[in-house]
Design a protein around this motif. Sequence first.
Motif, PDB file in Angstrom:
ATOM      1  N   LYS A   7       0.844  -1.186   0.000  1.00 42.97           N
ATOM      2  CA  LYS A   7       0.000   0.000   0.000  1.00 42.97           C
ATOM      3  C   LYS A   7       0.881   1.238   0.000  1.00 42.97           C
ATOM      4  N   SER A   8       0.404   2.290  -0.662  1.00 42.55           N
ATOM      5  CA  SER A   8       1.158   3.536  -0.717  1.00 42.55           C
ATOM      6  C   SER A   8       0.224   4.710  -0.493  1.00 42.55           C
ATOM      7  N   THR A   9       0.667   5.666   0.300  1.00 44.70           N
ATOM      8  CA  THR A   9      -0.087   6.910   0.467  1.00 44.70           C
ATOM      9  C   THR A   9       0.706   8.091  -0.084  1.00 44.70           C
ATOM     10  N   ALA A  44       6.391   1.536  -5.913  1.00 49.05           N
ATOM     11  CA  ALA A  44       4.999   1.229  -6.237  1.00 49.05           C
ATOM     12  C   ALA A  44       4.544  -0.042  -5.544  1.00 49.05           C
ATOM     13  N   VAL A  45       3.227  -0.216  -5.438  1.00 49.99           N
ATOM     14  CA  VAL A  45       2.668  -1.460  -4.910  1.00 49.99           C
ATOM     15  C   VAL A  45       3.152  -2.630  -5.772  1.00 49.99           C
ATOM     16  N   GLY A  46       3.591  -3.686  -5.096  1.00 47.35           N
ATOM     17  CA  GLY A  46       4.136  -4.841  -5.792  1.00 47.35           C
ATOM     18  C   GLY A  46       5.649  -4.860  -5.842  1.00 47.35           C
ATOM     19  N   ASP A  47       6.285  -3.729  -5.563  1.00 49.66           N
ATOM     20  CA  ASP A  47       7.744  -3.687  -5.542  1.00 49.66           C
ATOM     21  C   ASP A  47       8.291  -4.554  -4.412  1.00 49.66           C
ATOM     22  N   VAL A  48       9.401  -5.223  -4.697  1.00 51.08           N
ATOM     23  CA  VAL A  48      10.152  -5.939  -3.666  1.00 51.08           C
ATOM     24  C   VAL A  48      11.264  -5.010  -3.204  1.00 51.08           C
ATOM     25  N   VAL A  49      11.321  -4.759  -1.903  1.00 46.33           N
ATOM     26  CA  VAL A  49      12.261  -3.773  -1.363  1.00 46.33           C
ATOM     27  C   VAL A  49      13.047  -4.367  -0.200  1.00 46.33           C
ATOM     28  N   GLU A  50      14.146  -3.716   0.094  1.00 48.84           N
ATOM     29  CA  GLU A  50      14.913  -4.021   1.303  1.00 48.84           C
ATOM     30  C   GLU A  50      14.569  -2.970   2.357  1.00 48.84           C
ATOM     31  N   PHE A 222      -3.982   5.611  -6.093  1.00 45.30           N
ATOM     32  CA  PHE A 222      -3.124   4.687  -5.372  1.00 45.30           C
ATOM     33  C   PHE A 222      -3.705   3.282  -5.416  1.00 45.30           C
ATOM     34  N   ALA A 223      -2.851   2.315  -5.616  1.00 43.69           N
ATOM     35  CA  ALA A 223      -3.267   0.915  -5.627  1.00 43.69           C
ATOM     36  C   ALA A 223      -3.043   0.308  -4.240  1.00 43.69           C
TER      37      ALA A 223
END
Length: 311
Positions: A7-9, A44-50, A222-223
């Motif tokens: 989720k992103s705001t 973005a939503v769906g991104d794989v992050v550290e 936002f998704a």
Amino acid sequence: MQATVYKSTGSWYVVKTTTGETFQARMKGIFKKNEDITSTNPIAVGDVVEIVPDESDASAKNAMITEIGERRNYIVRSSPHGRNKKHIIAANLDQAMLIGTIREPRTSQGFIDRFLVTAAAYHIPAVLVFNKKDIYRAKEMEVFEAMEALYTDIGYPVKLISATEQEGIDEIRAILKGKTTLMSGHSGVGKSSLINDLVPGLDLRTTAVSGWSGKGLHTTTFAEMYDLPDGGCLIDTPGVREFGIVDIDKAELSHYFLEMQPYLSQCQFNNCLHINEPGCAVKEAVEAGEIDPDRYVSYATILETIGEEQY
């Protein structure tokens, strides 16, 4: 620690780790200055992050995003901050599903075709689902059957369901199982009701704009991602009406109409736009009934909307 963005705001992100822990995360400032990132939202939503959890207050479950993983794909729309900028809707998708209706409201073929072009441009398989079967009369069923024949012949899966009557929902669950799916559709087509059926206990608002509402500019674009009970994830995109043709030039557009692809190499000119050029194999295919005339009209209409100044 690896996590996926759910989720992103705009300034805060909800991320979930591989062990199922959820954190409220902020983006490290360096991403905002990275000139290689051309979108208005680098994450973005769906991104794989550290992420690095904030150990000063473990109970708060806050973290800092320090790195963005390489994307398999992503899908974008034009940004509200400028027509030459883009906003990434979601990343790392297995498929995109458009929810449409034949009536109340009717989803136009032009809208469907723009969605399919956008999905094809980003190499994302698409599925068409028509909802509200329970209110269709003979006239609407004829329209659906024509749509089904057209898009199935091109190669797109087409399904007919009734979310209110629970008809066809199991088939949708099977299509979604084990995959990350972007789900879109105009307000009023029953998308929120369908998502509520697919994700028990979610209880999205079934109003004109569904889902949570953050604060700030264009919050409905936002998704948000949800885990599915049988495996896989569903990404809801309330801002589908903002989808536009981005990063596609006129010469490329025909490549994203799948039924045109076999004819492109047969045109007399390599840079044929399939409008007024002589020796155009695409126009000949339309006249021969091998390409649907309405799809060709969609192509020509979209072509006119692509502004040369963007390139």
